[in-house]
Structures are given as structure tokens and as C-alpha cells.
Write a protein that holds these residues in place. Structure first.
Motif, PDB file in Angstrom:
ATOM      1  N   LYS A  51       0.660  -0.892  -0.002  1.00 38.86           N
ATOM      2  CA  LYS A  51      -0.088  -0.119   0.095  1.00 38.86           C
ATOM      3  C   LYS A  51       0.917   1.503   0.033  1.00 38.86           C
ATOM      4  N   PHE A  52       2.410   1.572   0.506  1.00 39.15           N
ATOM      5  CA  PHE A  52       2.798   2.610   0.747  1.00 39.15           C
ATOM      6  C   PHE A  52       4.217   2.320  -0.173  1.00 39.15           C
ATOM      7  N   ILE A  53       4.706   2.767  -1.090  1.00 44.64           N
ATOM      8  CA  ILE A  53       5.494   2.638  -2.748  1.00 44.64           C
ATOM      9  C   ILE A  53       6.494   3.364  -2.004  1.00 44.64           C
ATOM     10  N   VAL A  54       7.984   2.162  -2.241  1.00 45.60           N
ATOM     11  CA  VAL A  54       9.216   3.418  -2.575  1.00 45.60           C
ATOM     12  C   VAL A  54       9.567   2.666  -3.591  1.00 45.60           C
ATOM     13  N   ILE A  55      10.612   3.665  -4.189  1.00 46.81           N
ATOM     14  CA  ILE A  55      10.860   4.203  -5.479  1.00 46.81           C
ATOM     15  C   ILE A  55      12.389   3.735  -4.800  1.00 46.81           C
ATOM     16  N   ALA A  56      13.686   3.397  -5.025  1.00 48.81           N
ATOM     17  CA  ALA A  56      14.714   3.068  -4.862  1.00 48.81           C
ATOM     18  C   ALA A  56      15.571   4.147  -6.205  1.00 48.81           C
ATOM     19  N   HIS A  57      15.899   5.399  -5.177  1.00 47.78           N
ATOM     20  CA  HIS A  57      16.636   6.297  -6.174  1.00 47.78           C
ATOM     21  C   HIS A  57      17.667   5.511  -6.700  1.00 47.78           C
ATOM     22  N   ARG A  58      17.909   5.725  -8.500  1.00 43.85           N
ATOM     23  CA  ARG A  58      19.013   5.170  -8.968  1.00 43.85           C
ATOM     24  C   ARG A  58      19.339   3.253  -9.072  1.00 43.85           C
ATOM     25  N   GLY A  59      18.440   3.272  -8.329  1.00 40.18           N
ATOM     26  CA  GLY A  59      19.122   2.168  -7.486  1.00 40.18           C
ATOM     27  C   GLY A  59      18.757   2.370  -5.920  1.00 40.18           C
ATOM     28  N   ASP A  60      19.024   0.884  -5.322  1.00 42.15           N
ATOM     29  CA  ASP A  60      19.456   1.049  -4.012  1.00 42.15           C
ATOM     30  C   ASP A  60      21.369   1.112  -3.959  1.00 42.15           C
ATOM     31  N   HIS A  61      21.653   2.031  -4.087  1.00 44.00           N
ATOM     32  CA  HIS A  61      22.567   1.871  -3.804  1.00 44.00           C
ATOM     33  C   HIS A  61      24.042   2.626  -2.240  1.00 44.00           C
ATOM     34  N   VAL A  62      23.245   2.343  -1.865  1.00 41.89           N
ATOM     35  CA  VAL A  62      23.813   2.264  -0.526  1.00 41.89           C
ATOM     36  C   VAL A  62      25.363   1.781  -0.138  1.00 41.89           C
ATOM     37  N   GLU A  76      13.504  -6.004  -1.237  1.00 44.60           N
ATOM     38  CA  GLU A  76      11.314  -5.541  -1.313  1.00 44.60           C
ATOM     39  C   GLU A  76      10.993  -4.698  -2.177  1.00 44.60           C
ATOM     40  N   VAL A  77      11.975  -3.359  -2.759  1.00 47.13           N
ATOM     41  CA  VAL A  77      11.984  -2.286  -2.897  1.00 47.13           C
ATOM     42  C   VAL A  77      10.934  -2.020  -3.854  1.00 47.13           C
ATOM     43  N   ASP A  78       9.277  -0.991  -4.472  1.00 43.19           N
ATOM     44  CA  ASP A  78       8.522  -1.796  -5.055  1.00 43.19           C
ATOM     45  C   ASP A  78       9.131  -1.102  -6.757  1.00 43.19           C
ATOM     46  N   TYR A  79       9.866  -0.173  -6.314  1.00 44.36           N
ATOM     47  CA  TYR A  79      10.228   0.634  -8.172  1.00 44.36           C
ATOM     48  C   TYR A  79      11.847   0.854  -7.753  1.00 44.36           C
ATOM     49  N   VAL A  80      13.088   0.291  -8.844  1.00 44.67           N
ATOM     50  CA  VAL A  80      14.160   1.721  -9.140  1.00 44.67           C
ATOM     51  C   VAL A  80      14.083   2.462  -9.768  1.00 44.67           C
ATOM     52  N   GLU A  81      14.071   3.717  -9.677  1.00 45.94           N
ATOM     53  CA  GLU A  81      14.661   4.904 -10.991  1.00 45.94           C
ATOM     54  C   GLU A  81      15.954   4.398 -11.533  1.00 45.94           C
ATOM     55  N   ILE A 141      10.215  -0.580 -12.968  1.00 44.92           N
ATOM     56  CA  ILE A 141      10.822   0.498 -12.989  1.00 44.92           C
ATOM     57  C   ILE A 141      10.694   1.751 -13.548  1.00 44.92           C
ATOM     58  N   TYR A 142      10.984   2.778 -12.666  1.00 47.31           N
ATOM     59  CA  TYR A 142      10.464   4.346 -12.693  1.00 47.31           C
ATOM     60  C   TYR A 142      11.491   4.860 -13.922  1.00 47.31           C
ATOM     61  N   LEU A 143      10.965   5.699 -14.973  1.00 44.83           N
ATOM     62  CA  LEU A 143      12.094   5.118 -15.782  1.00 44.83           C
ATOM     63  C   LEU A 143      11.885   6.757 -16.148  1.00 44.83           C
ATOM     64  N   ASP A 144      13.193   7.595 -15.706  1.00 44.44           N
ATOM     65  CA  ASP A 144      13.455   8.932 -15.667  1.00 44.44           C
ATOM     66  C   ASP A 144      14.004   9.020 -17.547  1.00 44.44           C
ATOM     67  N   PHE A 145      13.330   9.054 -18.257  1.00 47.97           N
ATOM     68  CA  PHE A 145      13.252   9.672 -19.648  1.00 47.97           C
ATOM     69  C   PHE A 145      14.248  10.558 -19.862  1.00 47.97           C
ATOM     70  N   LYS A 146      15.896  10.447 -20.117  1.00 52.44           N
ATOM     71  CA  LYS A 146      16.730  11.387 -19.892  1.00 52.44           C
ATOM     72  C   LYS A 146      16.717  12.244 -21.940  1.00 52.44           C
ATOM     73  N   ASN A 147      16.946  10.977 -22.324  1.00 51.47           N
ATOM     74  CA  ASN A 147      17.094  11.228 -23.735  1.00 51.47           C
ATOM     75  C   ASN A 147      17.909  10.727 -24.200  1.00 51.47           C
ATOM     76  N   ALA A 148      16.248   9.792 -25.207  1.00 54.22           N
ATOM     77  CA  ALA A 148      16.313   8.423 -25.810  1.00 54.22           C
ATOM     78  C   ALA A 148      14.706   8.674 -26.936  1.00 54.22           C
ATOM     79  N   SER A 149      14.479   7.945 -27.668  1.00 55.02           N
ATOM     80  CA  SER A 149      13.478   8.304 -28.118  1.00 55.02           C
ATOM     81  C   SER A 149      12.493   7.345 -28.052  1.00 55.02           C
TER      82      SER A 149
END
Length: 270
Positions: free
Chosen positions: A30-41, A58-63, A133-141
Motif C-alpha cells: 500500500k505504501f510505495i518505496v522507490i529506490a532512487h537510481r537503484g539501491d545504491h547504499v 523488496e523495493v517497489d520501484y527502482v528509478e 521501473i521508474y523510468l527517468d526519460f533523460k535522452n532517448a527515442s
């Protein structure tokens, strides 16, 4: 951290497109956890190891941050250049994939381990049926990206963060079923301004720094059918996570996903 899209451009795009609201990927929490640029600790950001850690915890999304090489290969790199993260120099867009493949990604925690810059396809293979996946669409087609997403059958495992009006228009035209996320502009400061903003164009999710929201703004967005998953990257996690919960968010993007999940479990929210 992310570019805020100009209010006037968004309204113009939305008026032309009139797209339908797309459903979000199904999540078991119910509560979503998104790993910013993956779990990069413990490992470098935007590497396969960072995404595998997100799956393990068990993160919900990786960015992930999508860019294009000189020879049109889609790779993952936050910065426009490889300078900060690798032993190489230059813009991603000026390097071939063969050149990028030879680069080593730095690990500040353990200099004996080396990592490589992943391709979009490698990330999809890693995450398929395991994590969204949380897709930060930087520069692509858009077309090329979506063709690869379809190749791996992951159409219902992604959301797309938009960085420009053109990206917004292209995603809405080509893939209206894809949930898109936009940052709330800095000039939106209260409930009424947010209501006006989100009434002007179709979108599914709102981003931005958590401290830019009030509880009334979160309620207004929710009432309008918008999901709000803001960024909360501060190192003073517990105190700021308390603040975020009080504001009414149901999801957060963080550099410390496992710590956030542990915190949520203590609160009975996970």
C-alpha cells in the motif's frame, strides 16, 4: 535534482492531446518505496548491482536514467557525461556503446570491485517480473524505448518521468497507456494552485520534493485521482519520514530504500 517543466508548455501539450488516464502498475504494498537510481547504499548508482539490491530488499520501484549512445544504444547514466561515475570522459551521446562498455564504474565503498554501465535491455532482463521501473526519460527515442519495453513484456511494469514538453507529447501520442509522472512546478504553493495545475492536462503521477507539498495539496491531488510520490533524499531520515507520513503521501523516492522499508515496518505500514 530534476528539471521542472514549464506550466504553460504543459497546458499547451495537454490541450492538444486530451489523453486518457492510464492505470498504474499493480503493487503488493500500500505504501510505495522507490529506490532512487537503484539501491545504491553499498554499490554504485544505476548499476545492475543496485537494481538487484532493490529486488533483494523488496523495493517497489527502482528509478533508472535513460540515455542514448552515439550509435543509438540505450544505456543507463544519470549525468549527461560519464565523468563522475566512471574512469572515462565525455558525453554519453558522443561515445559509442563499445566505448562505454569498456568503462569501469567507480565504487566509493569498495575500490576492489568494478561495475559496468548497463544497457536498458540488461536492466529490463534483471527487473522483469521482480520489480517495477521508474523510468527517468533523460535522452532517448520514445519509439525505440517502447519497442524494447514490449520486447520484454514489461508494458505494465513501468512509469515514465517526463523531462520536457516534447517528451510528454510523444509519450502521450505513441503510448497513451503508459503512466507518466511530472514534477510540480516551483510556483505551485497551495491547494488552489495545484488544483488548477492538475486540471489542465492528463497525467497519472506527481513528483517533486516532499517539502514543497502541504497536506491540503496532497489531499487535492488524491481527490483528483493523481498519485503523489515525491523525493525525500535527506540524511535525517526518521524525522523527515515522519513529516512525510503526516502530509499524507502513499509513496516516496529515497536514496535509503531499505532503511525506509524498515521504518515503515515499525509503523505497521509495510
Amino acid at each position: 535534482m530534476k528539471n521542472t517543466i514549464a506550466f504553460i508548455f504543459l497546458i499547451a501539450c495537454a490541450a492538444k492531446l486530451n489523453a486518457q488516464i492510464a492505470p498504474l502498475p499493480e503493487s503488493k504494498h500500500k505504501f510505495i518505496v522507490i529506490a532512487h537510481r537503484g539501491d545504491h547504499v553499498e554499490v554504485p548508482e544505476n548499476t545492475i548491482a543496485a537494481y538487484e539490491n532493490g529486488i533483494k530488499h523488496e523495493v517497489d520501484y527502482v528509478e533508472i536514467d535513460l540515455r542514448t549512445t552515439k550509435d543509438s544504444v540505450l544505456v543507463i547514466m544519470h549525468d549527461a557525461t560519464v565523468d563522475r561515475m566512471t574512469n572515462g570522459k565525455g558525453k554519453v551521446s558522443d561515445l559509442t556503446y563499445a566505448e562505454i562498455k569498456q568503462l569501469r564504474v567507480f565504487n566509493k565503498k569498495d575500490s576492489t570491485k568494478t561495475y559496468s554501465v548497463p544497457t536498458f535491455e540488461e536492466v529490463l532482463k534483471t527487473c522483469r517480473d521482480k520489480i517495477h521501473i521508474y523510468l527517468d526519460f533523460k535522452n532517448a527515442s520514445v519509439q525505440q524505448s517502447y519497442d524494447i519495453i514490449k520486447k520484454y513484456g514489461m508494458e505494465k511494469q513501468l512509469i515514465v518521468y517526463i523531462n520536457s514538453p516534447l517528451q510528454y507529447e510523444e509519450w502521450r501520442k505513441l503510448v497513451p497507456s503508459m503512466p507518466v509522472m511530472l514534477s510540480v512546478p516551483d510556483n505551485i504553493k497551495n491547494e488552489e494552485q495545484l488544483k488548477t495545475f492538475i486540471a489542465k492536462y492528463p497525467l497519472e503521477l506527481l513528483d517533486g520534493d516532499y517539502s514543497g507539498y502541504t497536506a491540503e495539496m496532497v489531499k487535492a491531488a488524491t481527490a483528483a485521482g493523481k498519485t503523489v510520490w515525491p523525493d525525500i533524499q535527506s540524511v535525517d531520515e526518521d524525522r523527515n519520514w515522519d513529516k512525510a507520513l503526516k502530509l499524507g503521501f502513499k509513496g516516496l523516492q529515497t536514496d535509503h530504500p531499505k532503511a525506509l522499508i524498515d521504518y515503515l515496518k515499525k509503523k505497521g505500514l509495510r
